[in-house]
Enzyme design. Structure first.
Site, short mmCIF file in Angstrom:
data_model
loop_
_atom_site.label_atom_id
_atom_site.label_comp_id
_atom_site.label_asym_id
_atom_site.label_seq_id
_atom_site.Cartn_x
_atom_site.Cartn_y
_atom_site.Cartn_z
N PRO A 116 8.85 115.77 100.22
CA PRO A 116 7.58 116.55 101.09
C PRO A 116 6.29 116.90 100.10
CG PRO A 116 9.30 117.83 101.05
CD PRO A 116 9.52 116.77 100.23
N CYS A 117 5.75 115.98 99.47
CA CYS A 117 4.57 116.23 98.51
C CYS A 117 3.45 116.76 99.42
CB CYS A 117 4.36 115.23 97.68
SG CYS A 117 4.04 113.65 98.59
#
Length: 172
Positions: free
Chosen positions: A142-143
């Protein structure tokens, strides 16, 4: 090493989500190789490191646990993505930084500076940002949970409106 060692076939499926079409590519073991808010599986294939990049793609209607996780995440089960296997390769720092990204809790985004510190290199903010930019497995790594120190969103391969949607979705 830049030699392609994977000439196999990856399966892919596209799911309709509130944030737009979402496609995931998986290897023979079901690990996510690439994913994002697009219907263009070939573009995703190009994001995969050459040592893992499949020689061919095969469209499926669904990908089992991966498709279920995509649907459940977008429906509000924010932790369902945590148990999905992801396969990416790069240098030691990027691999470690991607592991750190998976530990940033939904609804608790951090700055690139905090991300660099959590990755063990507090002065390497640009390297931390590069880990986000080079991430091929959006959502599962989850950048989108990383933002600039000044509170602005920063970049996101799939566009800032989708990044904002994800952050809003996770804050409720």
């Amino acid at each position: 090493m830049n030699t392609r060692i994977n000439s196999g076939t990856a399966d892919f499926a596209t799911v309709t989500t509130a944030a737009g079409p979402f496609t995931a590519l998986v290897d023979a073991e079901g690990a996510v190789l690439a994913s994002g808010w697009t219907a263009d599986a070939e573009n995703l294939r190009g994001l995969i490191h050459t040592t893992l990049r499949p020689g061919a793609l095969r469209e499926r209607t669904e990908l089992g646990r991966v498709t279920t996780a995509i649907e459940r995440y977008h429906a509000g089960d924010l932790t369902v993505i945590d148990s999905i296997a992801v396969r990416q390769v790069s240098g030691p720092f990027l691999v470690h930084a991607w592991e750190v990204l998976r530990k940033v809790p939904a609804g608790e985004p951090i700055t690139y500076t905090d991300f660099a510190a959590a990755s063990g290199r507090p002065a390497a903010t640009r390297a931390a940002a590069n880990a986000c930019a080079r991430n091929a497995a959006a959502l599962f790594i989850p950048c989108h949970r990383i933002f600039r120190t000044d509170g602005t969103l920063g970049g996101f391969r799939w566009g800032l409106p989708i990044k904002q949607w994800l952050l809003d979705h996770e804050s409720h």
